[in-house]
Design a protein around this motif. Structure first.
Motif, PDB file in Angstrom:
ATOM      1  N   LEU A   1      35.092  19.139  44.462  1.00 17.80           N
ATOM      2  CA  LEU A   1      35.599  18.779  45.775  1.00 17.80           C
ATOM      3  C   LEU A   1      36.172  19.992  46.504  1.00 17.80           C
ATOM      4  CD1 LEU A   1      36.023  16.448  47.736  1.00 17.80           C
ATOM      5  CD2 LEU A   1      38.178  15.934  46.585  1.00 17.80           C
ATOM      6  N   SER A   2      36.825  20.866  45.763  1.00 18.55           N
ATOM      7  CA  SER A   2      37.404  22.079  46.363  1.00 18.55           C
ATOM      8  C   SER A   2      36.345  22.958  47.004  1.00 18.55           C
ATOM      9  CB  SER A   2      38.175  22.876  45.308  1.00 18.55           C
ATOM     10  OG  SER A   2      39.281  22.153  44.822  1.00 18.55           O
ATOM     11  N   LYS A   3      35.144  22.980  46.418  1.00 21.52           N
ATOM     12  CA  LYS A   3      34.046  23.772  46.973  1.00 21.52           C
ATOM     13  C   LYS A   3      33.664  23.309  48.372  1.00 21.52           C
ATOM     14  CE  LYS A   3      31.951  24.967  42.501  1.00 21.52           C
ATOM     15  NZ  LYS A   3      30.765  24.798  41.620  1.00 21.52           N
ATOM     16  N   LYS A   4      33.898  22.030  48.661  1.00 15.28           N
ATOM     17  CA  LYS A   4      33.568  21.477  49.974  1.00 15.28           C
ATOM     18  C   LYS A   4      34.720  21.620  50.971  1.00 15.28           C
ATOM     19  CE  LYS A   4      30.599  17.954  47.854  1.00 15.28           C
ATOM     20  NZ  LYS A   4      30.373  16.490  47.687  1.00 15.28           N
ATOM     21  N   MET A   5      35.874  22.135  50.488  1.00 18.55           N
ATOM     22  CA  MET A   5      37.057  22.243  51.331  1.00 18.55           C
ATOM     23  C   MET A   5      37.481  23.692  51.559  1.00 18.55           C
ATOM     24  SD  MET A   5      39.193  19.085  49.543  1.00 18.55           S
ATOM     25  CE  MET A   5      40.616  19.188  50.619  1.00 18.55           C
ATOM     26  N   LEU A   6      37.603  24.451  50.488  1.00 18.15           N
ATOM     27  CA  LEU A   6      38.083  25.825  50.597  1.00 18.15           C
ATOM     28  C   LEU A   6      37.033  26.711  51.274  1.00 18.15           C
ATOM     29  CD1 LEU A   6      40.563  27.520  49.826  1.00 18.15           C
ATOM     30  CD2 LEU A   6      39.400  28.127  47.706  1.00 18.15           C
ATOM     31  N   GLY A   7      37.457  27.399  52.326  1.00 16.93           N
ATOM     32  CA  GLY A   7      36.555  28.258  53.079  1.00 16.93           C
ATOM     33  C   GLY A   7      35.757  27.524  54.142  1.00 16.93           C
TER      34      GLY A   7
ATOM     35  N   THR B   1      35.544  24.627  57.523  1.00 18.50           N
ATOM     36  CA  THR B   1      36.255  24.402  58.781  1.00 18.50           C
ATOM     37  C   THR B   1      36.591  22.927  58.933  1.00 18.50           C
ATOM     38  OG1 THR B   1      35.104  26.250  59.836  1.00 18.50           O
ATOM     39  CG2 THR B   1      36.167  24.652  61.284  1.00 18.50           C
ATOM     40  N   LEU B   2      37.884  22.652  59.146  1.00 21.14           N
ATOM     41  CA  LEU B   2      38.374  21.278  59.285  1.00 21.14           C
ATOM     42  C   LEU B   2      38.708  20.985  60.744  1.00 21.14           C
ATOM     43  CD1 LEU B   2      39.330  18.610  57.958  1.00 21.14           C
ATOM     44  CD2 LEU B   2      41.570  19.703  57.623  1.00 21.14           C
ATOM     45  N   VAL B   3      38.210  19.870  61.240  1.00 20.03           N
ATOM     46  CA  VAL B   3      38.461  19.443  62.623  1.00 20.03           C
ATOM     47  C   VAL B   3      39.371  18.222  62.607  1.00 20.03           C
ATOM     48  CG1 VAL B   3      37.426  18.661  64.793  1.00 20.03           C
ATOM     49  CG2 VAL B   3      36.201  20.298  63.350  1.00 20.03           C
ATOM     50  N   THR B   4      40.497  18.303  63.317  1.00 17.75           N
ATOM     51  CA  THR B   4      41.415  17.175  63.427  1.00 17.75           C
ATOM     52  C   THR B   4      41.715  16.910  64.905  1.00 17.75           C
ATOM     53  OG1 THR B   4      43.552  18.345  63.473  1.00 17.75           O
ATOM     54  CG2 THR B   4      42.491  18.067  61.324  1.00 17.75           C
TER      55      THR B   4
ATOM     56  N   HIS C   1      42.708  14.724  49.731  1.00 22.70           N
ATOM     57  CA  HIS C   1      41.997  13.839  48.806  1.00 22.70           C
ATOM     58  C   HIS C   1      42.767  13.681  47.498  1.00 22.70           C
ATOM     59  CE1 HIS C   1      38.108  13.527  50.968  1.00 22.70           C
ATOM     60  NE2 HIS C   1      38.443  14.722  51.434  1.00 22.70           N
ATOM     61  N   ILE C   2      42.709  12.473  46.962  1.00 24.77           N
ATOM     62  CA  ILE C   2      43.169  12.210  45.601  1.00 24.77           C
ATOM     63  C   ILE C   2      41.925  12.177  44.722  1.00 24.77           C
ATOM     64  CG2 ILE C   2      44.260  10.543  44.058  1.00 24.77           C
ATOM     65  CD1 ILE C   2      45.907   9.561  46.445  1.00 24.77           C
ATOM     66  N   CYS C   3      41.943  12.960  43.657  1.00 31.52           N
ATOM     67  CA  CYS C   3      40.758  13.010  42.799  1.00 31.52           C
ATOM     68  C   CYS C   3      41.175  13.291  41.359  1.00 31.52           C
ATOM     69  CB  CYS C   3      39.784  14.082  43.294  1.00 31.52           C
ATOM     70  SG  CYS C   3      40.372  15.780  43.066  1.00 31.52           S
TER      71      CYS C   3
ATOM     72  N   PHE D   1      35.491  17.721  57.973  1.00 33.82           N
ATOM     73  CA  PHE D   1      34.966  19.067  57.836  1.00 33.82           C
ATOM     74  C   PHE D   1      33.627  19.173  58.557  1.00 33.82           C
ATOM     75  CE2 PHE D   1      37.954  19.068  54.319  1.00 33.82           C
ATOM     76  CZ  PHE D   1      38.442  20.370  54.328  1.00 33.82           C
ATOM     77  N   LYS D   2      33.318  20.355  59.017  1.00 33.15           N
ATOM     78  CA  LYS D   2      32.050  20.560  59.724  1.00 33.15           C
ATOM     79  C   LYS D   2      30.842  20.427  58.796  1.00 33.15           C
ATOM     80  CE  LYS D   2      33.375  22.994  63.888  1.00 33.15           C
ATOM     81  NZ  LYS D   2      33.039  24.093  64.825  1.00 33.15           N
ATOM     82  N   ASN D   3      31.108  20.451  57.484  1.00 37.99           N
ATOM     83  CA  ASN D   3      30.016  20.230  56.541  1.00 37.99           C
ATOM     84  C   ASN D   3      29.780  18.746  56.260  1.00 37.99           C
ATOM     85  OD1 ASN D   3      32.145  19.509  54.862  1.00 37.99           O
ATOM     86  ND2 ASN D   3      32.032  21.344  53.580  1.00 37.99           N
ATOM     87  N   GLY D   4      30.584  17.887  56.934  1.00 39.08           N
ATOM     88  CA  GLY D   4      30.393  16.448  56.811  1.00 39.08           C
ATOM     89  C   GLY D   4      31.402  15.736  55.944  1.00 39.08           C
ATOM     90  N   LEU D   5      32.187  16.462  55.154  1.00 34.82           N
ATOM     91  CA  LEU D   5      33.181  15.829  54.288  1.00 34.82           C
ATOM     92  C   LEU D   5      34.281  15.181  55.126  1.00 34.82           C
ATOM     93  CD1 LEU D   5      34.298  15.333  51.399  1.00 34.82           C
ATOM     94  CD2 LEU D   5      35.540  17.501  51.636  1.00 34.82           C
TER      95      LEU D   5
END
Length: 220
Positions: free
Chosen positions: A108-114, A116-119, A98-100, A89-93
């Motif tokens: 963890l969802s706060k760092k994912m939903l909304g 930007t993911l780079v692959t 993830h398994i949690c 993620f562009k926020n560093g995650l």
């Protein structure tokens, strides 16, 4: 009259050339993982239980409903690109999957939903994650890969399988191409029983191989 006919032919050629230049490939079948799971389930294909969430408010309820005996769930980013698990993620995650524990699902969802993911498949701009797929954690003995693709060489479907891997199938295919099973499918006939069994054996399926072959045919 001759000049008029020639002029019309010239205009027609120009019109056809201009129309061809404006043609662009368009995709009308963009399906997220959770949507694909819903469709496959309707056709008798075994899929892990899961629920899509579109807002953070929906996360706790879905996580509670899908937790396993260890109080864990799987959080999956939903984007139109592969390589999510190894993405950033562009926020560093690190990681789009993830398994949690249920207790940490919302955090963890706060760092994912909304975000930007780079692959490897998105390019440097990445893609926004507007949906999370909360899935039940399965007990996996091993991973394998199976897909039905359109092959340009045969101008028809082709089954692709590998008894190893899953998340990094591109790397495996590049390093060990001999491990990849390819079976062309005649679109007029579909996948035959023999082809389905051949693929199931190639995947080194344990357990009921006929049931595995049936699942392969249902996927088609």
């Amino acid at each position: 009259m001759l000049r008029s006919s020639a002029h019309l032919r010239s205009l027609l050629r120009y019109s056809q050339t201009a129309a061809a230049a404006q043609l662009q490939q368009q995709r009308f079948l963009n399906v997220h993982e959770y949507q694909g799971a819903q469709i496959m389930s309707k056709f008798g294909i075994n899929v892990p239980p899961g629920m899509p969430v579109f807002s953070l408010d929906d996360v706790p309820k879905a996580a509670e409903a899908l937790k396993d005996e260890n109080n864990e769930i799987v959080l999956k980013s939903q984007i139109y690109a592969g390589g999510r698990g190894l993405g950033t993620f562009k926020n560093g995650l690190k990681g789009g999957v993830h398994i949690c524990s249920v207790d940490k699902a919302l955090e963890l969802s706060k760092k994912m939903l909304g975000q930007t993911l780079v692959t490897k498949q998105t390019g440097p701009a990445g893609k926004p994650v507007n949906t999370l797929y909360i899935a039940k954690k399965m007990k996996l003995k091993r991973e394998m890969y199976f897909a039905i693709l359109l092959d340009r060489k045969t101008a028809g479907p082709v089954m692709i399988g590998c008894s190893e891997g899953g998340t990094s199938i591109e790397d495996l295919a590049e390093k060990f191409p001999e491990k990849i099973i390819k079976i062309p499918v005649d679109i007029r006939v579909g996948i035959t029983d023999d082809q389905a069994l051949q693929m199931a054996k190639g995947l080194a399926v344990s357990g009921d191989i006929n049931a595995a072959a049936d699942q392969i045919k249902r996927l088609y």
